[in-house]
Scaffold this active site. Structure first.
Site, PDB file in Angstrom:
ATOM      1  N   ARG A 566       0.857  -1.201   0.000  1.00  0.00           N
ATOM      2  CA  ARG A 566       0.000   0.000   0.000  1.00  0.00           C
ATOM      3  C   ARG A 566       0.884   1.239   0.000  1.00  0.00           C
ATOM      4  NH1 ARG A 566      -5.180  -2.566   0.676  1.00  0.00           N
ATOM      5  NH2 ARG A 566      -4.625  -4.538   1.640  1.00  0.00           N
ATOM      6  N   VAL A 567       0.456   2.276  -0.675  1.00  0.00           N
ATOM      7  CA  VAL A 567       1.304   3.467  -0.697  1.00  0.00           C
ATOM      8  C   VAL A 567       1.465   4.067   0.698  1.00  0.00           C
ATOM      9  CG1 VAL A 567       0.975   4.100  -3.097  1.00  0.00           C
ATOM     10  CG2 VAL A 567      -0.626   4.934  -1.395  1.00  0.00           C
ATOM     11  N   ASP A 568       0.441   3.911   1.538  1.00  0.00           N
ATOM     12  CA  ASP A 568       0.557   4.451   2.904  1.00  0.00           C
ATOM     13  C   ASP A 568       1.643   3.729   3.680  1.00  0.00           C
ATOM     14  OD1 ASP A 568      -1.588   5.887   2.168  1.00  0.00           O
ATOM     15  OD2 ASP A 568      -3.052   4.707   3.306  1.00  0.00           O
ATOM     16  N   ASP A 569       2.017   2.554   3.217  1.00  0.00           N
ATOM     17  CA  ASP A 569       3.010   1.761   3.936  1.00  0.00           C
ATOM     18  C   ASP A 569       4.418   1.951   3.401  1.00  0.00           C
ATOM     19  OD1 ASP A 569       0.992   0.647   5.470  1.00  0.00           O
ATOM     20  OD2 ASP A 569       0.702  -1.034   4.103  1.00  0.00           O
ATOM     21  N   VAL A 570       4.550   2.676   2.293  1.00  0.00           N
ATOM     22  CA  VAL A 570       5.888   2.855   1.715  1.00  0.00           C
ATOM     23  C   VAL A 570       6.778   3.571   2.731  1.00  0.00           C
ATOM     24  CG1 VAL A 570       7.201   4.105  -0.053  1.00  0.00           C
ATOM     25  CG2 VAL A 570       5.190   2.776  -0.698  1.00  0.00           C
TER      26      VAL A 570
END
Ligand code: ATP
Ligand code: MG
Length: 698
Positions: A566-570
């Site tokens: 997920r991009v929030d997890d990058v």
């Protein structure tokens, strides 16, 4: 020699992928194995279909794919209406195959496919197949939790049972457009209930039967169903779960919130619980077995518009509160049928098993609708994949001669941890295609799945998609594609994935960024139930003009897509953007690491540091040496900048009930914000969180 020639031929084809809008090109590596010829190892970039496989495949070469793909992009109306014409429409759609506004700057988001077309998906799944002569073909092979307990339904029998339930639902006043909640385990009655709703134009909302009373009640309050369909109890593994008690509590709770339920249809599951022991509310509760068999086995259809709603389904809740995704009839029908046929190289002789529960989108599109629209024989398995032991899946594969096996990386990793012997004691000769969905599949898990489960014979379709997308978006087509372990490869027909940078600019060639989609596809969701504004805000406003998936993706030099989480997890370590999937894959390639989940934590110097939760293989002790080894393997495979700052031993990881790791919670544990864990109601096992907190500083 012959295989070298073949390798080079294939790689030349891949080179021709330059034609793809994604700008793929330039093969520089020639490390490849051919299906069935040897083991795939860390050094192989490509796994090629064998000649035998490719020559029988629905799509046989990259060129054939490209021809079809390009047509689907240049002439979507022609491409999709040709396919749609294979189904039955009482009335053909109007002049527009697709009518969309995909750009928030031009007004409200609207997606319509085949508008004006009148059809029924239940008719197309059942009646149409029976009329075409498949009446005696097995539609469902049902396998119970206890080995030895099983049953079958042919297409004719399934149609009859669907009609009986549909007649009952009509009788109690369920009408076109009414919501019906289905809270059932993987009994045959679950797909029966879905199809019965579709037959009468009712909107089903399946709630996974592992959810709590609170989660069920939230969904009842949200969609206000006319009836709840459930069963009294189910055994998952050795343990009975009393579903009716959960439903009672949920109905009580929703009544207090102003939504009352007048009818609850209860299937009696005698092996898990006796009728007399089931708590009962006269007038409201009805035993399925007492009423349904009395109804006629034929039931007239409710013909619906292609854009009438088919179902409402809540997302798995990996990133927060679940979203009520609404799918309509016509486009979803055409899309699930087509993706199923091509991504699994489906043939009428196949026996197909998808281990997903119908409580998730995978069970909607690829246990029920996609396969049945193709007239396939489907396994519906009630139990846990490791009951009574870790060999159960292969026992089932051998018993039914399963040819296509579709599952999730979480199961692959867990079976891998249990050792090869559970697999190799079964023949598995019938298998020809494997599939994976739900999370990125780590290359080491991919290789195990390929080498051990599939005996290096079976291509793996790593299908990237979402509840929202209705069907596969990026997926290999077995037979057409050289595969790369861990890559979902290329877009499905009609799908235009793009990778955007922070400013929303499309990036060409080798890159890494936000995965979005340009233009709609038939299976796209049309809204979030009752909240079109949230639909636009979540998916269409972040990058105007595009559907934003929420996932990060990289594209390699050959044009292959790699989902990186997920991009929030990058994680941003000293300016390096690192996807969680990359680091986790490096960790699980260590033979003593069973599973890993990585999150970012604040770091004084680097901005963010890498914090890794690691589950070790059974019997391996936690040690300083292993800790060092794990850090080293990441340094070696990715680079020093990605080396974890902290390894946190984890006997288990917090997962959603669909088996996905919830990094949101791990981030809070890593930063010791223990009073901010947030919504944990979709966690499969809340105890895991306490264990992790206890082990935090060991
Ligand atoms: P929520 O949206 O409520 O947080 P969720 O995203 O987990 O839950 P689903 O729709 O079930 O709900 O899952 C879709 C997501 O699963 C994708 O966005 C992606 O992150 C992940 N996913 C699915 N298949 C793959 C795959 N083959 N490779 C990588 N990731 C995948
Ligand atoms: Mg999601």
């Amino acid at each position: 020699m012959a295989s070298n020639l073949r390798t080079n031929n294939f790689l030349r084809h891949v080179e021709s992928m330059k034609l793809l809008p994604s700008g793929a090109g330039h093969i520089s590596h020639l490390n490849a194995v051919i299906l069935g010829e040897s083991l795939a190892t860390e050094e192989d970039d490509f796994v090629l279909p064998s000649e035998d496989f490719a020559s029988q495949a629905n799509v046989q070469s990259p060129e054939q794919y490209l021809k079809m793909y390009n047509r689907s992009i240049e002439d979507p109306a022609g491409f999709w209406s040709e396919i749609a014409s294979e189904f039955y429409w009482k009335q053909r759609w109007g002049d527009k195959v697709c009518d969309e506004n995909f750009d928030v700057r031009k007004g409200n988001i609207k997606i319509e496919w085949f508008k004006g077309g009148i059809t029924n998906i239940c008719y197309n799944c059942l009646d149409r197949n029976v009329e075409a002569g498949l009446g005696d073909k097995v539609a469902i092979y049902w396998e119970g939790n206890e080995p030895g307990l099983d049953g079958t339904l042919t297409y004719t029998e399934l149609l009859q049972q669907v009609c009986q339930l549909a007649n009952y639902l009509k009788d109690i006043g369920v009408k076109k457009g009414d919501a019906v909640i289905i809270y059932l385990p993987m009994l045959m009655e679950l797909p029966i209930a879905m199809l019965a709703c579709a037959r009468i134009g009712a909107v089903h909302s399946v709630v996974f039967a592992g959810f709590s009373a609170e989660a069920l009640s939230q969904r009842i309050i949200d969609c206000k169903p006319k009836v709840v369909i459930t069963c009294n109890a189910v055994k998952r593994g050795p343990k009975p779960i009393y579903l009716k008690d959960i439903v009672d509590a949920a109905i009580n709770d929703s009544a207090q919130n102003g939504v009352s339920i007048d009818k609850c249809l209860v299937y009696e599951n005698p092996l898990a619980m006796k009728r007399v022991d089931t708590k009962w509310k006269e007038g409201r509760d009805i035993w399925w077995q007492d009423v349904i068999p009395q109804y006629p086995t034929t039931c007239p259809l409710e013909w619906v518009d292609a854009e009438d709603p088919l179902f409402l389904l809540y997302t798995s809740g990996s990133t927060g509160k679940p979203k009520g995704v609404l799918h309509t009839t016509g486009g979803y029908m055409v899309y699930t049928a087509t993706t199923f046929k091509y991504a699994f190289d489906y043939k009428p002789s196949d026996i197909y098993w998808c281990t997903a529960d119908c409580g998730w989108i995978t069970g909607h599109s690829y246990v029920t609708y996609g396969p049945m629209l193709n007239g396939a024989s489907v396994i519906v398995y009630e139990g846990a994949p490791n009951y009574p032991d870790a060999g159960r899946c292969w026992d089932i594969v051998d018993k039914y001669k399963v040819t296509i096996f579709y599952t999730a990386p979480t199961l692959v990793r867990s079976l891998m941890r249990d050792g090869d012997a559970f697999v190799t004691r079964y023949s598995r000769k019938s298998l020809r295609v494997l599939g994976s969905v739900g999370e990125p599949i780590n290359p080491s898990a991919w290789r195990w799945f390929y080498n051990v489960v599939g005996d290096s014979r079976c291509p793996i379709s790593d299908t990237w998609w979402q509840t929202e997308t209705g069907g596969f978006m990026i997926t290999p087509l077995p037979g057409a594609w050289p595969q790369k372990p861990g890559s979902a490869t290329f877009p499905f027909f009609g799908v235009q994935p793009v990778i955007l940078d922070e400013k929303g600019v499309e990036i060409e060639g080798e890159c890494n960024g936000y995965l979005c989609v340009k233009k709609s596809w038939p299976g796209a969701f049309r809204t979030l139930y009752g909240d079109h504004e949230r639909y636009e805000t979540t998916y269409f406003k972040p990058f105007a003009g595009y559907y934003f998936s929420g996932d990060g993706c990289s594209r390699d030099k050959d044009g292959y897509h790699w989902l990186i989480g997920r991009v929030d997890d990058v994680i941003n370590v000293s300016g390096h953007r690192i996807g969680t999937a990359e680091v986790e894959s490096a960790l699980v390639s260590h033979p003593q690491c069973a599973e890993a989940a990585v999150v970012g934590v604040e770091h004084e110097v680097k901005g963010q540091g890498i914090y890794a939760f690691v589950t070790v293989v059974d019997g391996v002790p936690y040690s300083e040496e292993l800790r060092k080894d794990l850090v080293l393997i990441v340094r070696k495979q990715i680079g020093a900048f990605a080396a974890p700052d902290k390894i946190h031993w984890a006997p288990g990881l917090p997962k959603t009930r669909s088996g996905k790791i919830m990094r949101r919670i791990l981030r809070k544990i890593a930063s010791r914000q223990l009073d901010e864990l947030g919504d944990t109601s979709t966690l499969a096992d809340p105890n895991v969180v306490n264990q992790l907190i206890e082990l935090a500083d060991s």
